[in-house]
Write an enzyme that holds these catalytic residues in place. Structure first.
Site, PDB file in Angstrom:
ATOM      1  N   HIS A  27       0.828  -1.219   0.000  1.00 54.13           N
ATOM      2  CA  HIS A  27       0.000   0.000   0.000  1.00 54.13           C
ATOM      3  C   HIS A  27       0.861   1.268   0.000  1.00 54.13           C
ATOM      4  O   HIS A  27       0.518   2.266   0.627  1.00 54.13           O
ATOM      5  CB  HIS A  27      -0.947   0.014   1.203  1.00 54.13           C
ATOM      6  CG  HIS A  27      -1.923  -1.114   1.237  1.00 54.13           C
ATOM      7  ND1 HIS A  27      -3.157  -1.063   0.612  1.00 54.13           N
ATOM      8  CD2 HIS A  27      -1.852  -2.341   1.818  1.00 54.13           C
ATOM      9  CE1 HIS A  27      -3.793  -2.210   0.810  1.00 54.13           C
ATOM     10  NE2 HIS A  27      -3.021  -2.998   1.535  1.00 54.13           N
TER      11      HIS A  27
ATOM     12  N   ASN B 103     -10.110  -2.921   2.426  1.00 50.20           N
ATOM     13  CA  ASN B 103      -9.806  -2.888   0.993  1.00 50.20           C
ATOM     14  C   ASN B 103     -11.082  -2.579   0.220  1.00 50.20           C
ATOM     15  O   ASN B 103     -12.167  -2.463   0.796  1.00 50.20           O
ATOM     16  CB  ASN B 103      -9.235  -4.229   0.531  1.00 50.20           C
ATOM     17  CG  ASN B 103      -7.800  -4.455   0.984  1.00 50.20           C
ATOM     18  OD1 ASN B 103      -7.005  -3.534   1.031  1.00 50.20           O
ATOM     19  ND2 ASN B 103      -7.476  -5.691   1.330  1.00 50.20           N
TER      20      ASN B 103
ATOM     21  N   TYR C 183       0.798  -4.649  11.749  1.00 50.36           N
ATOM     22  CA  TYR C 183       0.588  -3.259  11.339  1.00 50.36           C
ATOM     23  C   TYR C 183       1.270  -2.281  12.289  1.00 50.36           C
ATOM     24  O   TYR C 183       2.010  -1.393  11.871  1.00 50.36           O
ATOM     25  CB  TYR C 183      -0.906  -2.955  11.217  1.00 50.36           C
ATOM     26  CG  TYR C 183      -1.444  -3.305   9.854  1.00 50.36           C
ATOM     27  CD1 TYR C 183      -1.999  -2.338   9.038  1.00 50.36           C
ATOM     28  CD2 TYR C 183      -1.385  -4.606   9.373  1.00 50.36           C
ATOM     29  CE1 TYR C 183      -2.488  -2.648   7.774  1.00 50.36           C
ATOM     30  CE2 TYR C 183      -1.861  -4.935   8.123  1.00 50.36           C
ATOM     31  CZ  TYR C 183      -2.411  -3.951   7.329  1.00 50.36           C
ATOM     32  OH  TYR C 183      -2.878  -4.270   6.084  1.00 50.36           O
TER      33      TYR C 183
END
Length: 505
Positions: free
Chosen positions: A56, A129, A339
């Site tokens: 991303h 997404n 993350y």
């Protein structure tokens, strides 16, 4: 002071006497190391690029407002949803997945759909997404996905062979691959696509009753996509087409909106669900679990500085608020670690102090007093000389037991259970998705697949054809024809699914 009146200084405030001419030993002599402004500028420049996101990397973002339009307090006591009409400031970041920072926006790829809500109970990050499913359901495969869709270690080029070798080794990937090869594989821009939380989350109410939920965000601008040919034409002239579209729309007051919905499944329904309800490769059918409207968000302000707000924005599914919780979704569980860990590497341990990441509904003086020091600890005086331990005799920083979540349901012993023994229903949902397409849309899936598989070896193509055929015979035949492979030369009914554990040559 106007911009015109501003005078140039160095980063520590010293006046700069000459911006254009370096200090030298004589008019044609070598530079002097005492030219402090030159040294400062170059050393700053040499360090201004931070690590890009591993996935991303190419993104666009904007600020906005979320507004509650329907009452869902029977499912959750999260204050963001406490009353109809309530508004919450937010930030959204959209992205492509596989490409680097300079990648083209109109590539055939999944789009990231990450939302940050600044609630009075802390930040809530919903990291999703533009597709409701993913390629696999176990996070141990995530690193390999990254390798497969990015650059080959020898050629340093994107490699369709690596990509499709990986995808076809996972029959559960066909659902996501079908979406990616369909018309929705290339959204026209960021305003004309849906978003999904994708994972299963949970909500709980004041009584401690838990339900499982999926989040959906439907664009109010309508769905618009690009064909391969249209995308190629756009890429040739504008690699930032989606970013430009979003920025310019907001600048002229054409604010994009999305409607938030949830699907709700009770714990009892989950126990009796046909498939694993926490499987990220599958959807919940809308006729069984209908969409329930929650609210809408509008993006209405562009960032003043891209790096400050978009590049430094950090999202993590661990940022969750009371009234919401996680689920046994293995992919979600894996992301709970990866993350935040990636953001600490990319931006530093104190990245929560960056303005776009700061919790706006909670006073900075109330942020965890036991997390201290580290690089770039700047905005809160490092908690000063206040109490930095617990327990303490000052009665400070007590726990808040009223926010305890209801018990999280689990079962079984810790073990590396074979996911394929639990569920091998790989092809039902991609088959249904294929049959929902118009005849023209099916033909485009065939053509898009053939375009994407150019240069891929026949053994990998045959694996994909076999999976498509198992989803729907017409799907397999159409892909075979587009690839120029005689479908009669393929063993279509083999009982062994071709997983990475059991390839059939």
């Amino acid at each position: 002071m106007s911009q015109q009146d501003k005078k140039l200084t160095g980063v520590f405030g010293h006046p700069v006497s000459d911006r254009e001419n370096s200090m030298t030993a004589g008019p044609r002599g070598p530079l002097l190391m005492q030219d402090i402004y030159f040294l400062e500028q170059m050393s700053q420049f040499d360090r201004e690029v931070i690590p890009e996101r591993r996935m991303h990397a190419k993104g666009s973002g904007a600020f906005g407002t979320f507004t509650v339009t329907k009452d869902i307090t029977k499912y959750t006591n999260a204050k963001i949803f406490s009353e109809i009409g309530k508004q919450t400031e937010m930030f959204a970041r959209f992205s492509t997945v596989a490409g680097e920072r300079g990648a083209a926006d109109a590539e055939r790829d999944i789009r990231g759909f990450a939302l940050k809500f600044y609630t009075e109970e802390g930040n809530w990050d919903l990291v999703g997404n533009n597709t409701p499913v993913f390629f696999f359901r176990d996070p141990k495969l995530f690193v390999s996905l990254n390798r497969a869709v990015k650059r080959d270690p020898r050629t340093n080029m994107r490699d369709a062979q690596n990509n499709w070798d990986f995808w076809t080794g996972l029959p559960e990937a066909l659902h996501q691959v079908t979406i990616l090869m369909s018309d929705r594989g290339i959204p026209k821009d960021l305003r004309h696509m849906h978003g999904f939380g994708s994972h299963t989350y949970s909500m709980y109410n004041d009584s401690g009753e838990r339900v499982w939920v999926k989040f959906h965000f439907r664009t109010q601008q309508g769905i618009e996509n690009l064909t391969d040919e249209e995308a190629a034409e756009i890429i040739a002239t504008d690699r930032d087409s989606s970013q430009r579209d979003l920025f310019e729309a907001i600048e002229k007051g054409d604010y994009p909106k999305w409607t938030m919905y949830i699907q709700v499944m009770t714990e009892e329904q989950a126990k009796n669900h046909k498939d694993n309800p926490f499987d990220l490769t599958k959807v919940w059918y809308h006729d069984e679990y209908p969409l329930i409207e929650v609210g809408e968000f509008e993006l209405n302000r562009n960032p003043d500085n891209y790096f400050t707000d978009v590049e430094q924005a950090a999202f993590a599914p661990t940022n969750i608020i009371p009234g919401l919780d996680f689920s046994p979704d293995k992919m979600l569980q894996g992301r709970l670690f990866s993350y935040g860990d990636a953001q600490r590497y990319r931006l530093g341990v104190n990245h929560w102090q960056i303005p776009v990441n700061q919790p706006k509904g909670v006073g900075i003086e109330n942020i965890c007093p036991f997390s201290r020091d580290g690089q770039m600890r700047v905005v809160d005086n490092n908690q000063g000389g206040g109490t930095h331990h617990y327990p303490n005799n000052h009665g400070k920083f007590d726990s808040q037991p009223e926010y305890k979540k209801p018990p999280f349901p689990t079962d079984g012993y810790g073990y590396e259970y074979n996911q394929r023994q639990d569920d091998d229903n790989y092809f039902e949902q991609p088959g249904k998705l294929f049959r929902l397409q118009s005849e023209d849309a099916k033909e485009r899936i065939f053509t898009n697949t053939a375009n994407a598989m150019e240069g891929v070896t026949d053994d990998v193509k045959r694996r994909h054809i076999r999976h498509c055929y198992k989803a729907d015979p017409e799907y397999g035949k159409g892909v075979a024809k587009a690839l120029g492979i005689d479908i009669n030369s393929i063993d279509l009914e083999t009982e062994n699914d071709e997983t990475y554990e059991n390839f059939e040559k």
